[in-house]
Design a protein around this motif. Structure first.
Motif, PDB file in Angstrom:
ATOM      1  N   PRO A  19       0.842  -1.198   0.000  1.00  0.00           N
ATOM      2  CA  PRO A  19       0.000   0.000   0.000  1.00  0.00           C
ATOM      3  C   PRO A  19       0.878   1.248   0.000  1.00  0.00           C
ATOM      4  N   ALA A  20       0.263   2.382  -0.339  1.00  0.00           N
ATOM      5  CA  ALA A  20       1.002   3.646  -0.240  1.00  0.00           C
ATOM      6  C   ALA A  20       1.351   3.883   1.219  1.00  0.00           C
ATOM      7  N   MET A  21       2.494   4.522   1.465  1.00  0.00           N
ATOM      8  CA  MET A  21       2.818   4.846   2.863  1.00  0.00           C
ATOM      9  C   MET A  21       3.480   6.216   2.972  1.00  0.00           C
ATOM     10  N   LEU A  22       3.166   6.853   4.096  1.00  0.00           N
ATOM     11  CA  LEU A  22       3.752   8.160   4.395  1.00  0.00           C
ATOM     12  C   LEU A  22       5.102   7.897   5.052  1.00  0.00           C
ATOM     13  N   ILE A  23       6.142   8.586   4.566  1.00  0.00           N
ATOM     14  CA  ILE A  23       7.467   8.314   5.136  1.00  0.00           C
ATOM     15  C   ILE A  23       8.199   9.604   5.481  1.00  0.00           C
ATOM     16  N   GLY A  24       9.127   9.479   6.439  1.00  0.00           N
ATOM     17  CA  GLY A  24      10.052  10.572   6.749  1.00  0.00           C
ATOM     18  C   GLY A  24      11.452  10.015   6.616  1.00  0.00           C
ATOM     19  N   GLY A  25      12.273  10.606   5.746  1.00  0.00           N
ATOM     20  CA  GLY A  25      13.579  10.026   5.495  1.00  0.00           C
ATOM     21  C   GLY A  25      14.668  11.054   5.277  1.00  0.00           C
ATOM     22  N   ILE A  26      15.863  10.593   5.143  1.00  0.00           N
ATOM     23  CA  ILE A  26      17.014  11.443   4.851  1.00  0.00           C
ATOM     24  C   ILE A  26      17.763  10.828   3.672  1.00  0.00           C
ATOM     25  N   ARG A  27      17.735  11.506   2.522  1.00  0.00           N
ATOM     26  CA  ARG A  27      18.458  10.966   1.372  1.00  0.00           C
ATOM     27  C   ARG A  27      19.909  11.370   1.472  1.00  0.00           C
ATOM     28  N   MET A  28      20.797  10.435   1.210  1.00  0.00           N
ATOM     29  CA  MET A  28      22.211  10.736   1.371  1.00  0.00           C
ATOM     30  C   MET A  28      23.038   9.947   0.366  1.00  0.00           C
ATOM     31  N   THR A  29      24.227  10.443   0.090  1.00  0.00           N
ATOM     32  CA  THR A  29      25.158   9.673  -0.726  1.00  0.00           C
ATOM     33  C   THR A  29      26.402   9.445   0.101  1.00  0.00           C
ATOM     34  N   GLY A  30      26.981   8.281  -0.085  1.00  0.00           N
ATOM     35  CA  GLY A  30      28.189   7.977   0.683  1.00  0.00           C
ATOM     36  C   GLY A  30      28.246   6.502   0.975  1.00  0.00           C
ATOM     37  N   ARG A  31      28.628   6.190   2.186  1.00  0.00           N
ATOM     38  CA  ARG A  31      28.789   4.785   2.549  1.00  0.00           C
ATOM     39  C   ARG A  31      27.591   4.291   3.346  1.00  0.00           C
ATOM     40  N   TYR A  32      27.341   3.003   3.199  1.00  0.00           N
ATOM     41  CA  TYR A  32      26.222   2.414   3.911  1.00  0.00           C
ATOM     42  C   TYR A  32      26.408   2.501   5.430  1.00  0.00           C
ATOM     43  N   SER A  33      27.686   2.533   5.832  1.00  0.00           N
ATOM     44  CA  SER A  33      27.931   2.515   7.277  1.00  0.00           C
ATOM     45  C   SER A  33      27.467   3.800   7.976  1.00  0.00           C
ATOM     46  N   ASP A  34      27.193   4.838   7.171  1.00  0.00           N
ATOM     47  CA  ASP A  34      26.697   6.073   7.802  1.00  0.00           C
ATOM     48  C   ASP A  34      25.202   6.013   8.080  1.00  0.00           C
ATOM     49  N   MET A  35      24.602   4.910   7.673  1.00  0.00           N
ATOM     50  CA  MET A  35      23.159   4.809   7.813  1.00  0.00           C
ATOM     51  C   MET A  35      22.726   4.811   9.273  1.00  0.00           C
ATOM     52  N   GLY A  36      23.543   4.180  10.123  1.00  0.00           N
ATOM     53  CA  GLY A  36      23.200   4.090  11.540  1.00  0.00           C
ATOM     54  C   GLY A  36      22.931   5.452  12.149  1.00  0.00           C
ATOM     55  N   LYS A  37      23.816   6.388  11.848  1.00  0.00           N
ATOM     56  CA  LYS A  37      23.653   7.733  12.419  1.00  0.00           C
ATOM     57  C   LYS A  37      22.351   8.368  11.936  1.00  0.00           C
ATOM     58  N   ALA A  38      22.064   8.156  10.633  1.00  0.00           N
ATOM     59  CA  ALA A  38      20.838   8.727  10.077  1.00  0.00           C
ATOM     60  C   ALA A  38      19.621   8.167  10.802  1.00  0.00           C
ATOM     61  N   PHE A  39      19.646   6.858  11.062  1.00  0.00           N
ATOM     62  CA  PHE A  39      18.509   6.266  11.770  1.00  0.00           C
ATOM     63  C   PHE A  39      18.387   6.823  13.179  1.00  0.00           C
TER      64      PHE A  39
END
Lengths: 271, 271
Positions: free
Chosen positions: B131-151
């Motif tokens: 289904p469609a879903m409402l989301i809040g996110g942060i688009r970024m470029t770089g390394r996957y390992s920076d994802m933790g901080k974003a979360f």
DNA sequence: TCTTGACTCTCCAGTTGGGGGAGGCTGTAG
DNA sequence: CTACAGCCTCCCCCAACTGGAGAGTCAAGA
């Protein structure tokens, strides 16, 4: 490998704090130079540092963090238990703070009330009909100086039910020094059951009253004026008599006794 | 005059505390024997002691009590001001404790959610309509390992609006190491405006999905199975693809990567 | 008058979670 | 080679006490 300064910038912990955590064996550097004593940290240390920071933000004490870190991997559910414990501890703390807040509010309310009475008028004898009132009091025999403690107790126990100034009934027909029979009380809003406090209704009655400005030692002068009036008007007194402490010692300070205001109420037979 | 022991029994303060208050010049004995150094107290000291006790119960710090005692008689209104200040301080403390409590609750909720996913099933490729879903996110470029901080950031900022597992969109058609274009996000309950977070609706779509058990380094194996399936069925893929982190690192501990569960969702053209 | 035991004295250390600073070593860059 | 930043240990400080050691004091009984 990072020096302590680099590590500090990475983790956001102060150098002092990092050394402190080392001393407490919370965060042990991956290597310590034997010659210089310089501490060196690696990526695993960074992770641990974040864990410690998170837990410190949740106000975990150092010792408990140490425990948590020790059983880091071997248990799955334990961290949840610890979190629950922490939560309960914080809750308890909040509750105790709330109690303090309540106590402060009570003192503030009391002090404000005590300050409200105007001092600029001169006082005259008045005859009044008092309505019936619900009261909570402690009847006691002994010295008047014990009254303060009784009011303290009443204040704490009746708390929010209080509905007026502190008052006292004098059951003796005459003045007594050591062995007086009196009953400090507060008017209250509704019937409550409290240990050591007797709650009852004081019936409506007719009184003559006069306010007294100054310390309690000089109340006699004001009583005298009332007695003169009674004789003059040929009224008949009925025990008990009452005093209303419109402005007296505060809950914290005694204040200036020269500014105390007390209303004496002598019950008389209705005409 | 009372010895320190008697005074202790009268006031309920410990002897140690009484000496401490003397040292702090809060409660100065009426007399100190020059020869023996014995402290002696009188009735005025008892009164002061009660004042101190009362204020300590209201969690006034020693220094402030000292001030209050010094301006004891000369001011009338000052104590009220002090009480108000104290009240505000206590209120602030309560608020900060409440924030801690909220943070603990959040962590507890997260850890519980993370533990709920069952591990006993084996996984199969499924085709599903999302289904469609409402989301809040942060688009970024770089390394996957920076994802933790974003979360971490997302968790803190979206907080109670979060409405599901952590997920990520991969906007690259291919695998990239250093320069990937991806977008960690959470499903959210309603539109909110938060600095640095982009909120939008992800339209409904058709996906093929497969769950992966184990560390992220081995995700490739699972992707391969999906690609095989795509070829076999002659489906057409659409970017971005998604990953759903059903069970990942906890907010505090990384946990055991062998137990991580990730669902890969590849968008395909509807038939 | 002496002794005993209770009481009191001062001084020191420790609690929590670090902060501030002195005095001295170490690492590196010019 | 020298300057200077960075690091080390050691000590003191915060609040509001608590605990203990070792020594002096008070009052009562023998």
């Amino acid at each position: 490998m990072f020096s302590i300064g680099e590590f500090s910038k990475i983790t956001g912990l102060s150098v002092k704090t990092i050394r402190f955590y080392h001393e407490k064996e919370l965060l042990i550097p991956v290597m310590v130079d034997a010659g210089s004593g310089y501490r060196y940290y690696d990526h695993a240390n960074v992770e641990t540092a974040y864990v410690i920071k998170t837990l410190r933000d949740l106000e975990f004490p150092i010792d408990q963090i140490k425990l948590v870190l020790q059983e880091c991997d071997n248990t799955e559910g334990s961290i949840l238990t610890q979190l629950q414990e922490r939560k309960n501890a914080v809750k308890a703390k909040i509750q105790s703070q709330k109690n303090v807040l309540k106590a402060i509010d009570q003192v503030i309310a009391f002090e404000k009330e005590n300050r409200k009475v105007s001092q600029n008028t001169t006082y005259h004898i008045e005859e009044r009909e008092l309505p019936a009132m619900l009261i909570g009091g402690i009847r006691m025999t002994g010295r008047y100086s014990d009254m303060g403690k009784a009011f303290g107790q009443l204040g704490r126990k009746l708390n929010r039910h209080i509905n007026g100034n502190a008052m006292c009934l004098y059951h003796d027909g005459e003045y007594k020094e050591d062995d007086a029979d009196f009953e400090p009380f507060f008017p209250i809003k509704k019937v409550v059951k409290v240990d050591g406090i007797s709650v009852r209704e004081l019936p409506a009655c007719r009184v003559i009253c006069l306010r007294h400005l100054g310390p309690y030692e000089r109340l006699g002068v004001t009583y005298e004026k009332l007695f003169e009036y009674v004789n003059e008007k040929k009224l008949k007194l009925i025990t008990p008599s009452r005093e209303v402490y419109l402005k007296g010692p505060g809950m914290i300070f005694k204040g200036n006794p020269e500014k105390y205001i007390t209303e004496i109420q002598l019950m008389v037979e209705s005409e």
